[in-house]
Design a protein around this motif. Sequence first.
Motif, short mmCIF file in Angstrom:
data_model
loop_
_atom_site.label_atom_id
_atom_site.label_comp_id
_atom_site.label_asym_id
_atom_site.label_seq_id
_atom_site.Cartn_x
_atom_site.Cartn_y
_atom_site.Cartn_z
N GLU A 117 31.16 14.56 0.79
CA GLU A 117 29.87 15.17 0.46
C GLU A 117 30.09 16.49 -0.25
OE1 GLU A 117 27.52 15.13 3.99
OE2 GLU A 117 27.13 13.00 3.70
N TYR A 357 25.28 21.88 7.55
CA TYR A 357 26.12 21.12 6.62
C TYR A 357 26.90 22.07 5.74
CZ TYR A 357 24.12 16.57 7.71
OH TYR A 357 23.77 15.41 8.34
N ALA A 364 20.88 22.14 10.16
CA ALA A 364 20.20 20.86 10.31
C ALA A 364 19.90 20.61 11.79
CB ALA A 364 21.07 19.74 9.75
N GLU A 383 10.12 13.52 12.36
CA GLU A 383 9.85 13.36 10.93
C GLU A 383 11.14 13.22 10.14
OE1 GLU A 383 7.79 16.91 10.18
OE2 GLU A 383 5.89 16.17 10.99
N ASN A 384 10.98 12.84 8.88
CA ASN A 384 12.14 12.78 8.00
C ASN A 384 12.78 14.16 7.91
OD1 ASN A 384 10.15 10.68 5.94
ND2 ASN A 384 11.86 10.03 7.18
N GLY A 385 14.09 14.16 8.00
CA GLY A 385 14.80 15.43 7.84
C GLY A 385 14.82 16.29 9.10
N SER A 386 14.39 15.71 10.24
CA SER A 386 14.34 16.53 11.46
C SER A 386 15.69 16.59 12.18
CB SER A 386 13.24 16.02 12.39
OG SER A 386 13.46 14.66 12.68
N GLY A 387 16.69 15.84 11.69
CA GLY A 387 18.04 15.98 12.25
C GLY A 387 18.54 14.78 13.04
N LYS A 388 17.79 13.67 13.02
CA LYS A 388 18.16 12.52 13.85
C LYS A 388 19.51 11.91 13.41
CE LYS A 388 14.40 10.38 12.66
NZ LYS A 388 13.79 11.29 11.69
N SER A 389 19.64 11.64 12.11
CA SER A 389 20.90 11.04 11.64
C SER A 389 22.06 12.00 11.85
CB SER A 389 20.82 10.71 10.15
OG SER A 389 19.77 9.82 9.93
N THR A 390 21.76 13.30 11.73
CA THR A 390 22.83 14.28 11.89
C THR A 390 23.41 14.20 13.31
OG1 THR A 390 21.67 15.67 10.31
CG2 THR A 390 23.37 16.73 11.62
N LYS A 393 25.79 11.38 13.32
CA LYS A 393 27.03 11.67 12.59
C LYS A 393 27.96 12.54 13.44
CE LYS A 393 24.90 11.77 8.04
NZ LYS A 393 24.68 12.68 6.91
N GLN A 430 21.97 3.99 8.54
CA GLN A 430 20.83 3.68 7.69
C GLN A 430 21.32 3.05 6.38
OE1 GLN A 430 18.98 7.44 7.28
NE2 GLN A 430 16.95 6.69 7.68
N GLU A 517 18.00 3.58 12.62
CA GLU A 517 16.97 2.69 12.09
C GLU A 517 17.53 1.31 11.79
OE1 GLU A 517 14.21 4.29 9.34
OE2 GLU A 517 14.94 6.31 9.70
N HIS A 548 11.63 4.75 13.76
CA HIS A 548 10.27 5.23 13.55
C HIS A 548 9.27 4.29 14.22
CE1 HIS A 548 11.30 8.51 10.91
NE2 HIS A 548 12.08 7.70 10.21
N1 ATP Z 1 25.10 15.64 3.69
C1 ATP Z 1 24.21 16.60 3.81
N2 ATP Z 1 24.45 17.81 3.27
C2 ATP Z 1 23.56 18.80 3.41
N3 ATP Z 1 22.40 18.68 4.06
C3 ATP Z 1 22.10 17.49 4.61
C4 ATP Z 1 23.00 16.39 4.51
N4 ATP Z 1 22.45 15.36 5.16
C5 ATP Z 1 21.27 15.79 5.65
N5 ATP Z 1 21.07 17.06 5.32
C6 ATP Z 1 19.93 17.89 5.70
O1 ATP Z 1 19.90 17.98 7.12
C7 ATP Z 1 18.60 17.83 7.61
C8 ATP Z 1 18.56 16.72 8.65
O2 ATP Z 1 18.87 15.50 8.02
P1 ATP Z 1 18.96 14.12 8.81
O3 ATP Z 1 19.52 13.11 7.88
O4 ATP Z 1 19.65 14.33 10.09
O5 ATP Z 1 17.42 13.81 9.08
P2 ATP Z 1 16.74 12.56 9.77
O6 ATP Z 1 15.90 13.11 10.86
O7 ATP Z 1 17.74 11.53 10.11
O8 ATP Z 1 15.81 12.06 8.60
P3 ATP Z 1 15.30 10.57 8.20
O9 ATP Z 1 14.21 10.21 9.14
O10 ATP Z 1 14.76 10.78 6.83
O11 ATP Z 1 16.50 9.68 8.25
C9 ATP Z 1 17.70 17.58 6.41
O12 ATP Z 1 17.02 18.78 6.13
C10 ATP Z 1 18.63 17.24 5.30
O13 ATP Z 1 18.17 17.80 4.10
#
Ligand code: ATP
Length: 595
Positions: A117, A357, A364, A383-390, A393, A430, A517, A548
């Motif tokens: 990344e 990140y 995040a 919501e989208n971008g709230s940090g779930k995937s993070t 990871k 995802q 998801e 979701h």
């Molecule tokens: N590789 C990355 N580098 C920098 N910022 C990132 C990266 N991946 C995600 N982010 C940021 O981290 C925050 C959390 O992202 P994350 O993917 O965890 O959200 P999410 O809750 O899983 O969203 P979604 O429902 O859309 O999957 C977001 O603001 C996103 O912009």
Amino acid sequence: MHESPASSLRSRLLRTVTLAWRASPFALVAMVLAALLAGAAPTGMAWYARRVLDGVARGERQVVLVGIVAEAVLLFLTYVAGGLNQFATARLRLTLGFLLQRAILEKAIAVPYACFEDAGFYDALTRARREAVGRPVALLAGFFAMVQAFAVLAGSAALLFRFSPLCTLAILLAALPSFFTETRFATAIFRLQNRRATEAREQAYLEQVLTRDDHAKEVRLFGTGPTFLERARRVFSLVFEEDQALARRRLLVGLGADLVALALFYAVYVSVAFRALAGALTVGDLGLALVTFKQGDGALKQALGGLRGLYMDQQYLGNLYGFLDRPVPAKRPLLPASRVREEKEQGLRFENVGFTYPGAKRPALLGVDFFLAPGKKLALVGENGSGKSTILKLVAGLYEPTEGRIFLDGRDLSAWDPEALRARLAVVFQDFVRYQLPVRDNVAPRAAEDAVPDELITRALARSEAGPIVRKLAQGLDQRLGKWFPGGVELSGGEWQKLALARAFLREQADLLLFDEPTAAIDPAAEAALFARVRSETEGRMAILVSHRFSTVRLADEILVMEGGRVAERGDHDALLGAEGRYAALFRLQAAGYR
Ligand SMILES: Nc1ncnc2c1ncn2[C@@H]1O[C@H](COP(=O)(O)OP(=O)(O)OP(=O)(O)O)[C@@H](O)[C@H]1O
């Protein structure tokens, strides 16, 4: 520390020779022999040409005949050398190219995920891959061509030395101006291209957008073709203008240097001709001088071309070798005492975890705390971008928290042996991968290596509700999927997702399942069946699920509602509904949508 160009050339040349020896000793030896042969033959030919001419002048038939035959033999040998060189170069290009590509791919596998990344890493990887195939062989070929040319030049100088040491000096001096201008421009071109690595990558990316099958639909429907084409054209013209400016300057300066060399050559020529006129030299001598000039001139050009190429190639090889020399972080020691929280604790614990990140301005995740006991299921919503995937990871060990700590069975995650951790994880991301390979490899990419029996694969497919999909396919598990290769069958988004789930279910020994998801593309009926199954299949195993869909989320033992990287609410479905907070509002919104 900055190496001088000469010393970096030396070390990179040495490294390339060593690699070439590993790739194909035969080809390397053949190239050396060819260079020596082709370098020595012209001097011999010039020498015999003189004997033939003098023999003719003196009427010595035998000398003439022997001289001509010797010249013919030498000429033939140069042909042999040329053929051998071509053959060996082609062979080395393949073998050495493969060896280096493999080294690059091994490095790409070994570096941490975060590197992928990082645009800087990507540039370095792209540059290294670009250079791996042709550049090392070009360096060797250039080096041998130069050795050969210098051998010819040395031969010419030695032959001319008989007439006048000054002539020899003049020939050698003639090489200097071109040498300096060429090496200077080689550096300028290299700097320019390196500086533009990002533009080159952007251009390649835009071309990819226009030609990839998975982009073709959107390109057509959004009418973005001409837009991207125009963008690619703009990048091209920027690059082209810079290239042209440099090429124009190089042309002018190069011509000036050539003119100096030419003047020196012809001055020597005139002096030799005048001495022959005065009777101080024989016709053979004059002939020898003529042939030597021609050869010397050709060799000079070749030597300069070789040097310029060498200079340029070695700088590009700096990119390749620099990438290969990138340090790969050492594996962490297993279980250092300080990293153990609670020897007997079983389960997954997040303790005030924060994460930013690399290169990002805002975190995040912030202060995330939770504990997942063995056998329990945790759902993440928000919501989208709230940090779930993070969060997923971090659990998968792709990143390490920048704040706080994560413990698995009481031991800091970073102290886990990566192999041992991987064995406990089963993940569906995802953006799961759709392998353009047979079904079997989609479910068990390491099937051959790990000797995975077909029954296991079929069982995993059944668990992810993918059994009927495979039964429909003419070649069953051997059916190639995707459209990239002949005979491949394309699946729907949901069908692909079920295969990705099967890939995770195959890991029966894994006790920590991460689903990001996993059912987004799957129809509600199949989803309900799937989740009934997931619950029973994952009995006794931990699972974290991002979704979701509240119909699936509600089955979890605990639900974290994420907001801006923080846990906003937590509890099980009933408790959260009762709290009448954000979760309850979102749930009602979705339930209303289904009515
Ligand atoms: N590789 C990355 N580098 C920098 N910022 C990132 C990266 N991946 C995600 N982010 C940021 O981290 C925050 C959390 O992202 P994350 O993917 O965890 O959200 P999410 O809750 O899983 O969203 P979604 O429902 O859309 O999957 C977001 O603001 C996103 O912009």
